[in-house]
Design a protein around this motif. Structure first.
Motif, PDB file in Angstrom:
ATOM      1  N   PRO A 175      -3.650 -14.122  -3.095  1.00 17.75           N
ATOM      2  CA  PRO A 175      -2.461 -13.302  -2.845  1.00 17.75           C
ATOM      3  C   PRO A 175      -1.206 -14.169  -2.989  1.00 17.75           C
ATOM      4  CG  PRO A 175      -4.086 -13.015  -1.096  1.00 17.75           C
ATOM      5  CD  PRO A 175      -4.553 -14.172  -1.931  1.00 17.75           C
ATOM      6  N   GLU A 232      -9.603  -7.326  11.467  1.00 15.49           N
ATOM      7  CA  GLU A 232      -9.160  -5.951  11.704  1.00 15.49           C
ATOM      8  C   GLU A 232      -7.787  -5.920  12.380  1.00 15.49           C
ATOM      9  OE1 GLU A 232     -10.444  -3.129  10.645  1.00 15.49           O
ATOM     10  OE2 GLU A 232     -11.978  -4.267   9.580  1.00 15.49           O
ATOM     11  N   ILE A 281      -5.236  -6.582   9.684  1.00 19.48           N
ATOM     12  CA  ILE A 281      -5.060  -5.360   8.882  1.00 19.48           C
ATOM     13  C   ILE A 281      -4.183  -4.362   9.631  1.00 19.48           C
ATOM     14  CG2 ILE A 281      -6.283  -3.357   7.931  1.00 19.48           C
ATOM     15  CD1 ILE A 281      -8.674  -5.351   7.488  1.00 19.48           C
ATOM     16  N   GLU A 310      -3.018  -5.629   3.602  1.00 22.17           N
ATOM     17  CA  GLU A 310      -4.040  -4.939   2.823  1.00 22.17           C
ATOM     18  C   GLU A 310      -5.428  -5.436   3.203  1.00 22.17           C
ATOM     19  OE1 GLU A 310      -3.693  -2.467   0.718  1.00 22.17           O
ATOM     20  OE2 GLU A 310      -1.508  -2.402   0.900  1.00 22.17           O
ATOM     21  N   ARG A 311      -6.347  -4.475   3.403  1.00 20.08           N
ATOM     22  CA  ARG A 311      -7.712  -4.813   3.812  1.00 20.08           C
ATOM     23  C   ARG A 311      -8.358  -5.800   2.833  1.00 20.08           C
ATOM     24  NH1 ARG A 311     -11.615  -2.906   7.152  1.00 20.08           N
ATOM     25  NH2 ARG A 311     -10.081  -1.424   7.969  1.00 20.08           N
ATOM     26  N   GLU A 312      -8.207  -5.549   1.544  1.00 18.35           N
ATOM     27  CA  GLU A 312      -8.840  -6.408   0.553  1.00 18.35           C
ATOM     28  C   GLU A 312      -8.315  -7.835   0.637  1.00 18.35           C
ATOM     29  OE1 GLU A 312      -9.412  -6.734  -4.318  1.00 18.35           O
ATOM     30  OE2 GLU A 312      -8.442  -4.967  -3.430  1.00 18.35           O
ATOM     31  N   ASP A 313      -7.017  -7.982   0.797  1.00 20.23           N
ATOM     32  CA  ASP A 313      -6.426  -9.315   0.906  1.00 20.23           C
ATOM     33  C   ASP A 313      -6.926 -10.036   2.155  1.00 20.23           C
ATOM     34  OD1 ASP A 313      -4.982  -9.025  -1.403  1.00 20.23           O
ATOM     35  OD2 ASP A 313      -3.100  -8.483  -0.398  1.00 20.23           O
ATOM     36  N   TYR A 370      -9.665  -9.594   4.081  1.00 25.23           N
ATOM     37  CA  TYR A 370     -11.063 -10.005   4.091  1.00 25.23           C
ATOM     38  C   TYR A 370     -11.328 -11.107   3.077  1.00 25.23           C
ATOM     39  CZ  TYR A 370     -13.032  -7.046   7.653  1.00 25.23           C
ATOM     40  OH  TYR A 370     -13.353  -6.506   8.869  1.00 25.23           O
ATOM     41  N   LYS A 371     -10.638 -11.080   1.963  1.00 24.64           N
ATOM     42  CA  LYS A 371     -10.795 -12.155   0.995  1.00 24.64           C
ATOM     43  C   LYS A 371     -10.356 -13.482   1.598  1.00 24.64           C
ATOM     44  CE  LYS A 371      -9.389 -13.648  -3.639  1.00 24.64           C
ATOM     45  NZ  LYS A 371      -8.677 -13.295  -4.884  1.00 24.64           N
ATOM     46  N   LYS A 385     -12.623 -14.734   4.710  1.00 23.85           N
ATOM     47  CA  LYS A 385     -13.932 -15.205   4.240  1.00 23.85           C
ATOM     48  C   LYS A 385     -13.804 -16.566   3.568  1.00 23.85           C
ATOM     49  CE  LYS A 385     -16.167 -10.685   3.675  1.00 23.85           C
ATOM     50  NZ  LYS A 385     -16.667  -9.667   2.709  1.00 23.85           N
TER      51      LYS A 385
END
Length: 543
Positions: free
Chosen positions: A467, A487, A490, A495-498, A500-501, A504
């Protein structure tokens, strides 16, 4: 009317050099007596061992060495001046963090630190037992209540000293820096002074020690909590505080104070101090670093020059097929601006030799990050060869954002003995670069304004894999320093995708960070002493 001169000795001891630190104390007190007419000289917490001595405290010879040093100080210390100095000591079967009082060749008293911090970078309960008793010692009519660092944060020892009859509170400190810490401390001192209605003297250490850096800022506030005297941040020196006694009350007179500085200046001072002390205390001739034409290596070069001087810094440009012409131009221009030695050595023959040697093993596979990492690792080999041959420490240049998500190559750009930017987020790298240029030209403007790229593949940009840094850093601060769950981040609007990426990647790359060079902690939570996560684990990010 009576008066009293207390000198705050803001010094930079070397951890483990007990005889050298004792001699430094002797010379400092002599200077304070001659230059300032000192009645009292206060040195920092655990000064004789340096801070933190860590498991050196467990060495059987520690107490013997300290006993010899204290005897030497008693013999050689200037007379007619009271010295209050920090050191560890074993007494009655326990180890204590002590402040000792020396006057005219006699050790008069010792105070044992009561509040032992065991959070963030602190691990004092591993080594020390907590004290329980106050110490108030009288000198020339003034009753000094002695405290040590965390005691001032705990409140109870402060009240205890006040109830024991103190006129002035004196606290010895080894308080590490992080961003915003100086302002937090000053607010606390003002609060404590008002609570007990006594002036407070705070004497802090200065200098770098592995991943910790101490900013100084020793000061005195009056009984109303108003700042009266303050020593500079990031500078060794002596700062006198003049006390006068009127109507039975000791009051500090107004003296020198420091103007408020920009956060970029404070942070830059921490990075320069940390690097300077690491290189000098480890006795390196200087540093060598890869200068890529990018923002991280450019800022690292400026820090190195400001810390060590241009003559001790060697910059290497190591181009390959994907190195842009403007990177070559900007690196050469910065080297010229800062006056460092600058060499260009193409890694093309090395990379091609590896590719040729590995061709059979790689048969039937497509090119991927393996080939990109070979470029970085060839550069690492070059830098380490120069390090070995010339006695220069390799300065790694990755920032905290990249190290957090593993955007770095083991045994490649992670090669090095020290990383000045280890705990500096990418967005702060840009802020620091702009601030440094506001002082004098140091970094070509194009380096700051162009999109960041590792230049390991055609038209590569960092944003291809991550990102944008303003988003990345905002997530990282929440996850690393705030311990927020994925969570919760978020829910804060990301953004959820950003999210969790990123989380992780942070969890997955712990093994890389364990192999990274040391660098000073400048945020509230760095990768190191105060963030100890297991490499092998089955934890899942989420709640």
């Amino acid at each position: 009317m009576q008066d009293l001169t207390l000198v705050m000795a803001q010094l930079d001891p070397l951890v483990g050099d007990i005889p050298g630190n004792a001699d430094l104390a002797i010379e400092t007190v002599r200077e304070a007596r001659i230059e300032h007419g000192a009645d009292i000289v206060v040195l920092p917490e655990l000064f004789l061992t340096g801070y933190p001595p860590e498991d050196l405290l467990l060495r059987p010879s520690m107490e013997t060495r300290l006993r010899h040093a204290r005897a030497h100080m008693a013999e050689k210390m200037a007379r007619d001046v009271m010295v209050i100095v920090g050191y560890p000591g074993r007494r009655e079967g326990h180890n204590w963090n002590l402040a000792g009082v020396l006057y005219n060749g006699q050790w008069l008293s010792e105070y044992a630190k009561q509040a032992l911090p065991n959070y963030e970078v602190f691990d004092e309960q591993r080594y020390f037992s907590p004290g329980t008793q106050p110490l108030v010692i009288e000198h020339k009519g003034a009753k000094l209540g002695i405290l040590i660092c965390e005691d001032i944060w705990a409140e109870a020892p402060v009240r205890q000293a006040s109830l024991a009859g103190a006129d002035i509170l004196v606290t010895l400190n080894a308080s590490p820096f992080h961003q915003d810490k100086p302002a937090e401390r000053l607010q606390l001192f003002e609060q404590r002074a008002r609570e007990v209605g006594l002036p407070l003297v705070y004497v802090n250490m200065i200098g770098g020690q592995d991943e910790l850096v101490f900013d100084g800022g020793s000061c005195c506030v009056d009984a109303r909590g108003e700042l009266m005297v303050q020593a500079p941040h990031w500078a060794v020196g002596l700062m006198p505080v003049q006390f006068v006694r009127e109507k039975g009350v000791w009051e500090p007179r107004p003296g020198e104070t420091q103007a408020e500085v920009a956060p970029e200046e404070d942070l830059y001072g921490a990075l320069v101090t940390g690097l300077r002390d690491y290189v000098n205390k480890c006795r390196f001739e200087g540093v060598v670093l890869g200068l890529s034409g990018g923002i991280d290596s450019a800022l690292s070069l400026a820090i190195a020059v400001d810390a060590l001087g241009a003559q001790r810094v060697h910059a290497m440009m190591m181009p390959y097929h994907y190195t842009a012409d403007i990177s070559m131009e900007d690196a050469a221009e910065q080297a010229r601006l800062l006056g460092v030695r600058y060499d260009v050595l193409s890694i093309e023959p090395m990379v091609e030799a590896f590719n040729e040697s590995l061709a059979e093993s790689f048969a039937g596979t497509l090119a991927d990050t393996t080939e990109e990492n070979l470029q970085s690792r060839c550069r690492g080999v070059v830098l380490m060869a120069i390090s070995n041959k010339k006695g220069l420490m390799v300065l790694s240049t990755g920032n905290k954002s990249e190290m957090a998500v593993g955007y770095a190559t083991l045994y490649g750009d992670m090669v090095g003995g020290y990383n000045a930017l280890k705990d500096v987020y990418k967005t702060w790298v840009y802020r620091l670069a702009r601030w440094r240029n506001s002082q004098s030209p140091a970094i070509p403007e194009r380096v700051i304004t162009r999109p960041p790229s590792a230049e390991l593949a055609p038209n590569q940009q960092d944003s291809d894999s991550l990102p944008h840094y303003d988003v990345l850093d905002a997530i990282l601060v929440r996850y690393i320093e705030g311990d927020m769950s994925a969570e919760a981040i978020i829910a804060a609007g990301f953004e959820r995708e950003d999210v969790y990426k990123v989380v992780k990647l942070v969890d997955r790359c712990e093994y890389k960070r364990r192999q990274a060079p040391v660098g000073v902690r400048v945020t509230r939570r760095g990768f190191g002493r105060d963030r100890r996560y297991p490499i092998v684990n089955g934890w899942q990010p989420g709640d």
